[in-house]
Design an enzyme around this catalytic site. Structure first.
Site, short mmCIF file in Angstrom:
data_model
loop_
_atom_site.label_atom_id
_atom_site.label_comp_id
_atom_site.label_asym_id
_atom_site.label_seq_id
_atom_site.Cartn_x
_atom_site.Cartn_y
_atom_site.Cartn_z
N GLY A 20 -14.06 -0.08 6.73
CA GLY A 20 -14.03 -0.45 8.14
C GLY A 20 -14.64 0.63 9.03
O GLY A 20 -15.37 0.35 9.96
N ARG A 24 -16.07 6.92 7.47
CA ARG A 24 -15.68 6.84 6.06
C ARG A 24 -16.90 6.45 5.21
O ARG A 24 -17.03 6.88 4.06
CB ARG A 24 -14.58 5.80 5.88
CG ARG A 24 -13.22 6.30 6.30
CD ARG A 24 -12.66 7.13 5.16
NE ARG A 24 -11.59 8.01 5.61
CZ ARG A 24 -10.31 7.78 5.44
NH1 ARG A 24 -9.92 6.66 4.88
NH2 ARG A 24 -9.42 8.65 5.83
N ARG A 43 -25.34 0.98 17.35
CA ARG A 43 -23.97 0.92 17.89
C ARG A 43 -23.00 1.85 17.16
O ARG A 43 -21.80 1.60 17.14
CB ARG A 43 -23.42 -0.50 17.84
CG ARG A 43 -24.09 -1.45 18.82
CD ARG A 43 -23.58 -2.85 18.66
NE ARG A 43 -24.25 -3.74 19.59
CZ ARG A 43 -23.64 -4.33 20.63
NH1 ARG A 43 -22.37 -4.15 20.85
NH2 ARG A 43 -24.32 -5.12 21.42
N ARG A 87 -15.20 -4.77 0.01
CA ARG A 87 -14.49 -4.10 1.10
C ARG A 87 -13.55 -3.06 0.51
O ARG A 87 -12.84 -3.32 -0.48
CB ARG A 87 -13.69 -5.14 1.90
CG ARG A 87 -12.62 -4.54 2.76
CD ARG A 87 -12.10 -5.48 3.82
NE ARG A 87 -10.79 -5.06 4.30
CZ ARG A 87 -10.52 -3.95 5.00
NH1 ARG A 87 -11.51 -3.12 5.31
NH2 ARG A 87 -9.30 -3.65 5.38
N SER A 90 -7.70 -0.19 4.22
CA SER A 90 -6.25 -0.04 4.19
C SER A 90 -5.57 -1.37 4.49
O SER A 90 -6.20 -2.31 4.98
CB SER A 90 -5.81 1.02 5.22
OG SER A 90 -6.20 0.59 6.50
N ASP A 204 0.56 1.54 5.35
CA ASP A 204 1.82 1.45 6.08
C ASP A 204 2.57 0.23 5.56
O ASP A 204 2.01 -0.57 4.81
CB ASP A 204 1.58 1.33 7.59
CG ASP A 204 0.60 0.23 7.93
OD1 ASP A 204 -0.59 0.54 8.12
OD2 ASP A 204 1.00 -0.95 7.97
N ARG A 217 -4.76 10.31 2.68
CA ARG A 217 -5.70 9.21 2.96
C ARG A 217 -7.04 9.42 2.28
O ARG A 217 -7.63 8.47 1.78
CB ARG A 217 -5.89 9.04 4.48
CG ARG A 217 -4.66 8.39 5.08
CD ARG A 217 -4.77 8.20 6.57
NE ARG A 217 -3.45 7.82 7.05
CZ ARG A 217 -3.12 6.62 7.53
NH1 ARG A 217 -4.02 5.69 7.65
NH2 ARG A 217 -1.90 6.36 7.91
#
Ligand code: HPA
Length: 234
Positions: A20, A24, A43, A87, A90, A204, A217
């Protein structure tokens, strides 16, 4: 060059990993690919192409949510010929057995709606992962000593959902985790004859409210990149 991707023709590989977060994408490309170079920054949605074990690979951000992912996945597939899209991201755990840090490999993705919903009218299309990618990703995760959860996930349109009952129904029906992109990725792949998969880390938990410490992470993200690359070239 497409509407939202500034790459030249031929600069995007047939295999694309989609985190996402664009930063990353840069970290993964610099860490895992050889000769990675930036092929898009329109962008601020960064994309990089390099090679992994000699195979061309692009790692391109999707942004958050299905409308954003849909723009990039559509253009990657239709304008640049991407054939395998994975994909990496998280998710929020929805079952007691799905703990923070665990890996979830999404067999299917339920949703309230996706950017594709308007074409299905009265149909409830079931977006599913490519089975070959799924099987290879499970094997790659197990080879790392991980025990992935494999099953259905929920692709939500909202991170801050005012309707608690939707997540509760998903949990009651055995859905493992919630994220915000996979259902549209799987639907687009089905429509265009591409392969798709989502490999996720539980960051989470909806019931326990536990969350993954920042220091963990990067490690979990690296694991997902490796699982995705192993699966893509199995
Ligand atoms: N909701 C939606 N998407 C997410 C979550 C969540 O709780 N956690 C990680 N991605």
């Amino acid at each position: 060059m497409s509407t939202h991707i500034g790459a030249a023709p031929g600069e995007i590989a047939e295999t694309v990993l989609m985190p996402g977060d664009p930063y990353r994408a840069r970290w993964a490309a610099e860490t895992f690919l050889k000769g990675a170079r930036c092929i898009n920054e329109v962008r601020g949605m960064l994309g990089f192409t390099g090679t992994w074990r000699g195979h061309p690979v692009t790692i391109h951000g999707s942004g958050m949510g299905m409308p954003s992912l849909s723009i990039y996945a559509n253009e990657l597939i239709r304008d640049f010929g991407a054939k395998t899209l994975i994909r990496i991201g998280s998710c929020g755990g929805m079952q007691a057995a799905v703990k923070v840090r665990d890996v979830v490999i999404a067999m299917s993705a339920s949703s309230v709606s996706t950017p594709s919903s308007t074409i299905f009218r009265e149909l409830n299309f079931a977006p599913v992962a490519d089975y070959g990618l799924l099987r290879a990703a499970v094997a790659a995760a197990e080879a790392k000593g991980l025990t992935p959860h494999v099953g259905g996930i929920y692709s939500s349109d909202t991170f801050y959902d005012e309707r608690d009952d939707i997540a509760a129904e998903m949990t009651r029906h055995g859905v493992l985790a919630v994220e915000m992109e996979a259902a549209e990725l799987y639907t687009l792949a089905a429509r265009h004859g591409a392969r798709a998969l989502a490999v996720l880390t539980v960051s989470d938990h909806l019931q326990t409210h536990e969350s993954l410490p920042a220091k963990d992470r990067e490690q979990s993200f690296g694991d997902m990149v490796e699982i995705a690359l192993e699966a893509a070239f199995d």
